[in-house]
Design an enzyme around this catalytic site. Structure first.
Site: not given
Lengths: 407, 407
Positions: A110, A139-140, A184-186, A293-295
């Site tokens: 963004n 990734i989000d 993750m993912g606020r 790790l997830q990204r």
């Protein structure tokens, strides 16, 4: 003087941003552009840290296709508006003129698209012929104006794979525990939702996204119910889940707990809820944070994602070279089964105006799982495995010199 | 009545214990044994939960080669000594006689080998002809009497791969942070040491094992030194690191911090040291626990490890069928380069007497890294990639029925 292109990376790393870089490089060279990279995003232009991509070893460049993180460095700078401070714009123009830069491709989320929008406008206002195109990366999966974002599929694949493996691991004992995986993912629950791709049998029993309000009490009852039946229970939840008043559940812990140095505790929401469950029911629990790790787990990245990331990079150059500016490359889904996409362009102003949440039709009415519609959406994005090169049992990733040239 | 074999799994899961199971099954069938599995380790025998492996789908059985966790269930029971309580022994004998069990193969770590030793002695004392052989399994790599343990290589491969990916991820910003990766291994540092396989360039800068006493102050100074130079610093440390007095560093946190429910905080040592660094120098930090992932990430398991696990299973049956009892299968390294091993047998009494620590010659004199000798030891163990079957982008793992038979 030969026309040139500057490419830069910005924001948090992903497993496939470097695949986009390679797409940009390949297409730009094909079209006769000299390719430069700005090291650490737009900061490289401002600080005159620009590398000549021709100085890199060709074999290392090829490896970008499956190399995680941001091989050209990243930054988190948001350009001020021109009216507040024109000096960075002046610097950028000076550097671009020196190198005869006619295309600027910024690869990010963004904030990066906001920077792109400002630069596109600035160049137009100043009659400097440089096309600006953004390449999406997050990734989000929350960018507006695209069906999905490069980076999401690979993160989703790692998350689903890990949840499947964790489900197997936590089911081995006759009397197990409740395991909470924090993802993750606020603000958007796309990544957490992707855990459902592991399947009901070897995957999460419960899935909680920030899009629906979360009640620790109802959550605890559901966990106990499942645990009583199965003697194990796997929960996937987003770091950003909130209660009915909109307070982050994770902030409960930060308010009430202190670390050993008397600072408010920054432990995650998973650890908080694990402690809550144990204190309420005496059930054994474990919290797992997938963390970075997830990204960056490129060894298990999605071939679909890598391919699309590369294509988005190519498309950016193609668009700019044909005179387009002020757009982000977007992915339009034509069909989920068979999976078909086409690439398009979304005006940058549209992109930086907001973010995309997981829509209601993707979340089960009970708020603790996803719907078949979500699975149809997400399944194609994790498909396919990449040919990661291994040496001595470990994945080989690109190593660039990133040597700044003298301007 | 056909002679039969019972196989069971015990202790914490690994990525390759099921490969050993398949080795046992294949070799036992070849030698004319009927194969049963005891569900949830020795508890299955005690509770009459025994499955007939012939009832499983053959395709699912083949998949055991690359399926993580413990497909036949696990337990943590330690048999009492016979003189304290003979009743479990009587039950085991009753079941074994009913099924004409002539070989018992137990797949596990230290405690399981203790159970094996007791059973071997009991059967001999009671003149019941059943051979007992243990198959080693532990990610911790701390079993006595074997060069290394099946399960270690795959965990090491995941750890080194993840550290390489994390190193890339954390190096992208011009101003980064100190990242601490906490790795399993309460008493032995083998797994943490394996992080060094990621290499100095894209791997940990500092590595701390429980074998050497740990000083938070010296640690903090070293981190700051590296951070000042590189603006990033990656630390791999064992959950079991201790200070000069032998206190777990992780227990500092438990003593001094409380969670939101006023319980002593069970946060990891990585989180504690991250907070310590921040409070001391104001450096930004992040702590990552690899948690269960390191023992179940079969999608990236080591082919060497899987092959050896399978061979250990075969070897157990071969040994028992040739009349051996009271042994654990062991791996003897003939050469590291080229890597050559042979399989042998170690008396169970020797195995359950202790554990193996990382020796001094594998730890750098400064205590904050490993030596080239360790790298030579560990490198062959992570080599080779497995042909994991994927479906819809996710690894396919074995699903067994584990249907108990009527005794």
């Amino acid at each position: 003087m030969v026309k040139s292109l500057i490419y830069a990376q910005s924001g948090g790393p992903t497993s496939v941003i470097n695949a986009s870089a390679l797409g940009v490089i390949d297409e730009a060279r094909k079209r006769g552009y000299k390719v430069y990279a700005s090291i650490h995003g737009i900061d490289g232009v401002l600080g005159e840290k620009i590398s000549d991509v021709d100085n890199e070893d060709e074999k290392q460049l090829r490896r970008l296709l499956v190399t995680p993180a941001a091989a050209f460095g990243s930054c988190r700078r948001k350009l001020p508006s021109f009216s507040d401070d024109g000096s960075p714009y002046a610097k950028i123009l000076e550097v671009f003129k020196k190198l005869n830069v006619r295309i600027f491709v910024y690869n990010g989320g963004n904030d990066s698209m906001n920077t792109c929008a400002k630069l596109a406008e600035f160049f137009a206002d100043n009659k400097y012929d440089c096309k600006v195109i953004g390449v999406p990366k997050t990734i989000d999966n929350d960018l507006v104006g695209t069906d999905h974002c490069p980076g999401f599929g690979s993160a989703a694949k790692f998350i689903a794979t890990s949840c499947r493996e964790i489900a197997l691991d936590t089911a081995v004992y006759a009397h197990g525990r409740v395991t909470i995986v924090e993802i993750m993912g606020r603000d958007a629950g796309w990544l957490t939702a992707a855990s459902a791709l592991a399947g009901k049998e070897n995957g999460p029993d419960l899935i909680y996204l920030p899009e629906k309000s979360f009640s620790p009490l109802i959550f605890a009852e559901k966990c106990r119910e499942i645990f009583d039946k199965k003697q194990t229970c796997l929960v996937a939840l987003s770091e950003g889940i909130r209660d009915e008043e909109g307070n982050y559940i994770g902030s409960y812990s930060q308010k009430e707990s202190k670390d050993a140095f008397n600072n408010t505790q920054l432990g995650g929401v998973g650890a908080y809820l694990a402690a809550f469950l144990t204190s309420k029911f005496g059930i054994k629990t474990r919290a797992i944070e997938l963390s970075l790790l997830q990204r960056c787990a490129a060894h298990v990245s999605s071939k679909t994602d890598v391919t699309e990331a590369y294509e988005c990079g190519k498309k950016a150059v193609e668009a700019a070279d044909s005179g387009k500016t002020g757009y982000m490359v977007s992915i339009k889904r034509l069909s989920s089964s068979p999976y078909l996409v086409e690439y398009g362009l979304t005006p940058l102003s549209l992109v930086s105006a907001g973010t995309t949440s997981v829509p209601d039709e993707f979340i089960s009415p009970s708020g603790d799982y996803v719907t078949p519609a979500f699975l149809s959406y997400a399944a194609p994005l994790v498909r396919g495995e990449c040919d990661v090169e291994y040496e001595d049992g470990l994945p080989l990733y690109a190593k660039l010199k990133n040597q700044p040239i003298k301007l």
